[in-house]
Design a protein around this motif. Structure first.
Motif, PDB file in Angstrom:
ATOM      1  N   THR A   1      31.466  60.916  58.104  1.00 33.63           N
ATOM      2  CA  THR A   1      31.879  60.580  59.471  1.00 33.63           C
ATOM      3  C   THR A   1      31.135  61.461  60.481  1.00 33.63           C
ATOM      4  OG1 THR A   1      34.049  60.202  58.497  1.00 33.63           O
ATOM      5  CG2 THR A   1      33.913  60.161  60.896  1.00 33.63           C
TER       6      THR A   1
ATOM      7  N   GLU B   1      32.980  53.290  59.183  1.00 35.36           N
ATOM      8  CA  GLU B   1      33.959  53.751  58.182  1.00 35.36           C
ATOM      9  C   GLU B   1      34.429  52.592  57.303  1.00 35.36           C
ATOM     10  OE1 GLU B   1      33.602  57.243  58.744  1.00 35.36           O
ATOM     11  OE2 GLU B   1      35.774  57.403  58.591  1.00 35.36           O
TER      12      GLU B   1
ATOM     13  N   ASP C   1      39.828  59.832  61.019  1.00 37.43           N
ATOM     14  CA  ASP C   1      38.640  60.672  60.812  1.00 37.43           C
ATOM     15  C   ASP C   1      37.642  60.508  61.964  1.00 37.43           C
ATOM     16  OD1 ASP C   1      39.913  61.273  58.465  1.00 37.43           O
ATOM     17  OD2 ASP C   1      38.341  60.559  57.134  1.00 37.43           O
TER      18      ASP C   1
ATOM     19  N   GLY D   1      35.174  65.111  55.996  1.00 37.16           N
ATOM     20  CA  GLY D   1      34.595  64.163  56.952  1.00 37.16           C
ATOM     21  C   GLY D   1      33.088  64.228  57.055  1.00 37.16           C
TER      22      GLY D   1
END
Ligand code: MEV
Length: 313
Positions: A109, A140, A151, A106
């Motif tokens: 993110t 995203e 996420d 991630g």
């Protein structure tokens, strides 16, 4: 618009069970990895300069006024400013991350969440997790068209989450903290590539893949119960089962199978790939006394990096 000097961070994440099938509405569970983080810092800039964003890991600087919102960092900055209803500030937003990129942890993110947290806080109006999560979800979508939302949720809430696409996320408690060894295959994972490939396979043989997704959904439900009860032996078995089904789905690789086998043979309770697969990382559930042996086995089996993380503290 004046800004305060502010620094905010966001954690990495691992999906414990349910990646890919979560895109198709089945449940998945994920936990934040608090020891590996992205950091965002905002400082005031010269009057009239507008907002500049430095991505330190990429050695890239953009001026918000000169960058379209197909750029993820411009997009999150615009979304935050629009949500708060404030003009572009004269400021510099710097971003740096200790998370490995393209690994399923991630990294992108976490950078987006840290940026949203820092920018909104620097303007004196820190956004709550649900808003940061919703704005991050919009970003995203630039990376891959059909993100499930797991996420951004686990990273913005910074809690273990039980996630079903379209439903309000549920956070849950970890009964007994547990050690994960995360090991990198050294192969870059492309979320969009692997999600698209699974979609093509699913379109070609829906009833077969739906059964795989159902089984993985059942595993995610059982894994949540195991985590809530501290049943780590059961959780390890579920990791192994989940990995087998991800391999059937076509998102494992020979190198990822080697790593999961090596971890199990060295005494891990279970192991699986994590994230989109076709590269990236595996996670192994390991009792503290086996950590050294499993780490050694992973390195011998080709892991290019390992991280030991304690989940649930
Ligand atoms: C990526 O971290 C997880 C996937 O399930 C994609 C998604 O949920 O959007 C592969």
């Amino acid at each position: 618009m004046s800004v305060d000097i502010v620094e905010r961070t966001a954690p990495g994440k691992v999906i414990l069970c349910g990646e890919h099938s979560v895109v198709y509405g089945r449940p998945a569970i994920a936990v934040p990895v608090g020891t590996l983080r992205a950091t965002a810092r905002v400082v005031p800039g010269p009057v009239g300069s507008g907002l500049h964003i430095h991505a330190l890991d990429l050695n890239q600087t953009i001026a918000l006024s000169a960058t379209g919102t197909s750029h993820p960092l411009a997009k999150i900055a615009r979304l935050v400013l629009d949500t708060l209803g404030v003009p572009e500030p004269d400021a510099v937003l710097s971003l740096i991350s200790d998370l490995p990129v393209a690994s399923g942890m991630g990294s992108g993110t976490a950078v987006t969440v840290a940026a949203a947290r820092a920018l909104s806080a620097s303007l004196g109006r820190p956004l709550p997790p649900e808003t940061v999560s919703a704005l991050t979800y919009e970003v995203e979508k630039i990376h891959h068209g059909t993100p499930s939302g797991i996420d951004n949720t686990v990273i913005a809430y910074e809690q273990p989450v039980f996630f079903v696409r379209g439903a309000a996320p549920e956070t849950f408690r970890i009964h007994t903290p547990f050690h994960l060894l995360i090991a990198s295959s050294g192969i870059a994972a492309s979320t969009v590539g692997s999600v698209t490939e699974v979609r093509h396979r699913w379109e070609a043989a829906q009833s077969y893949y739906n059964v795989i997704f159902d089984c993985i959904g059942a595993i995610a439900l059982a894994a949540r119960a195991a985590v809530e009860q501290g049943a780590l032996g059961a959780l390890g078995v579920l990791f192994n089962e989940n990995h087998g089904l991800l391999a059937k789905m076509g998102v494992s690789l020979y190198q990822l199978d080697l790593l999961t086998d090596a971890a199990r043979e060295a005494g891990a309770l279970g192991a699986k790939l994590t994230g989109s697969g076709q590269g990236g990382n595996i996670i192994a559930l390991v009792e503290p006394e086996r950590l050294d042996a499993v780490r050694l086995a992973l390195t011998s089996a080709g892991a290019t990096a390992t991280w030991s993380v304690l989940i649930g503290t």
